[in-house]
Design a protein around this motif. Structure first.
Motif, PDB file in Angstrom:
ATOM      1  N   UNK A 293       0.849  -1.184   0.000  1.00  0.00           N
ATOM      2  CA  UNK A 293       0.000   0.000   0.000  1.00  0.00           C
ATOM      3  C   UNK A 293       0.884   1.233   0.000  1.00  0.00           C
ATOM      4  N   UNK A 294       0.836   2.005  -1.090  1.00  0.00           N
ATOM      5  CA  UNK A 294       1.572   3.258  -1.112  1.00  0.00           C
ATOM      6  C   UNK A 294       0.675   4.386  -0.619  1.00  0.00           C
ATOM      7  N   UNK A 295       1.058   5.029   0.468  1.00  0.00           N
ATOM      8  CA  UNK A 295       0.317   6.152   1.007  1.00  0.00           C
ATOM      9  C   UNK A 295       0.751   7.413   0.287  1.00  0.00           C
ATOM     10  N   UNK A 296      -0.195   8.097  -0.362  1.00  0.00           N
ATOM     11  CA  UNK A 296       0.101   9.316  -1.106  1.00  0.00           C
ATOM     12  C   UNK A 296       0.120  10.497  -0.136  1.00  0.00           C
ATOM     13  N   UNK A 297       1.283  11.082   0.029  1.00  0.00           N
ATOM     14  CA  UNK A 297       1.472  12.149   0.991  1.00  0.00           C
ATOM     15  C   UNK A 297       2.355  13.230   0.387  1.00  0.00           C
ATOM     16  N   UNK A 298       2.241  14.425   0.917  1.00  0.00           N
ATOM     17  CA  UNK A 298       3.119  15.526   0.501  1.00  0.00           C
ATOM     18  C   UNK A 298       3.316  16.464   1.684  1.00  0.00           C
TER      19      UNK A 298
ATOM     20  N   UNK B 285       7.139   9.860   1.321  1.00  0.00           N
ATOM     21  CA  UNK B 285       7.249  10.740   2.475  1.00  0.00           C
ATOM     22  C   UNK B 285       7.821   9.953   3.655  1.00  0.00           C
ATOM     23  N   UNK B 286       9.046  10.263   4.103  1.00  0.00           N
ATOM     24  CA  UNK B 286       9.626   9.491   5.208  1.00  0.00           C
ATOM     25  C   UNK B 286       8.846   9.609   6.503  1.00  0.00           C
ATOM     26  N   UNK B 287       8.000  10.640   6.625  1.00  0.00           N
ATOM     27  CA  UNK B 287       7.179  10.771   7.832  1.00  0.00           C
ATOM     28  C   UNK B 287       6.211   9.603   7.975  1.00  0.00           C
ATOM     29  N   UNK B 288       5.788   9.033   6.849  1.00  0.00           N
ATOM     30  CA  UNK B 288       4.843   7.909   6.891  1.00  0.00           C
ATOM     31  C   UNK B 288       5.503   6.668   7.476  1.00  0.00           C
TER      32      UNK B 288
END
Length: 255
Positions: free
Chosen positions: A123-128, A157-160
């Motif tokens: 699952x790729x979480x789309x983040x910005x 996004x490394x935050x994820x």
């Protein structure tokens, strides 16, 4: 040498027993899509399961804090609607038909119910950076509650990855990377900083940036490395040489 030392100090190697399932398999990029079968659609996922492949999909947050399976930030390219996904509520999005087929946008929970452990899932979480990462991470974690199949989350996004490392370490978490061909000192610093911040358990690397000394070093340490997007026999051969498994579509599937 200093970067390598900090890598080992700040990002411990993953438990091989927990991440080993990521290796040696092909993941269908956004499902096994093509003419008449939209990307990230239930039909594309069903075809991947039938083919015995893993599945990679994209997830975004809705206006009411839920998770839907959809790649683009805007609805325009993939549906007959317009506007940002994040501005719509989940009930509205789930009723929007995907262009080129008869399927509607699936929620993450619907996708998981469809797969039901029959295929490994990425699952790729789309983040910005302009958005908080935690609400999306929470939405995904809620949808994953009770799911028993092989599953991993990942993001550019490394935050994820860091969020899952801190709050849901039982969920395998990874970092998606593209170097865009940049091998300068500043690009190297940025790469290692993202790795240290994210503390991932695996990597998903842009196939155009392989081979990579960084990738080779992390593989030696025990980090599984997947590579995207493999669209040809030539790229499939590169993936086989430099990574542990392709995320593929089109001519790259089965090449």
């Amino acid at each position: 040498m200093l970067f390598g030392l900090l890598d080992r100090l700040l990002v411990p190697a993953p438990d091989a027993a927990r991440v080993g399932w990521l290796k040696g398999r092909t993941f269908a990029h956004r499902g096994l899509h093509g003419p008449g079968v939209p990307e990230n659609s239930p039909t594309a996922f069903a075809l991947a399961i039938e083919r015995g492949m893993g599945i990679e999909c994209d997830v975004q947050r809705t206006a009411d804090g839920q998770a839907v399976v959809f790649h683009d930030w805007e609805l325009d390219r993939l549906t007959g609607e317009a506007g940002a996904v994040i501005d719509r509520r989940i009930a509205e999005l789930a009723g929007i038909q995907l262009s080129g087929g008869t399927d509607c946008i699936p929620t993450l929970r619907q996708f998981l119910d469809q797969v039901a452990g029959r295929a490994p899932v990425l699952i790729e979480l789309k983040s910005k950076r302009s958005l908080r990462a935690a609400p999306l991470c929470l939405a995904v974690r809620r949808a994953l509650e009770g799911y028993r199949g092989q599953i991993a989350v990942m993001s550019f996004d490394p935050r994820v990855s860091r969020w899952f490392a801190r709050h849901s370490p039982h969920i395998v978490h990874g970092l998606v990377v593209t170097e865009e061909g940049k091998r300068t000192l500043s690009a190297t610093l940025k790469l290692h900083a993202s790795f240290w911040q994210g503390r991932p358990q695996f990597l998903a690397w842009d196939v155009r940036d392989l081979p990579s000394r960084f990738v080779a070093a992390q593989r030696r340490r025990g980090f599984p490395v997947l590579t995207w997007t493999v669209r040809s026999a030539e790229l499939a051969a590169r993936a086989a040489d430099c990574a542990d498994g392709p995320i593929a579509e089109g001519a790259g599937v089965g090449a």
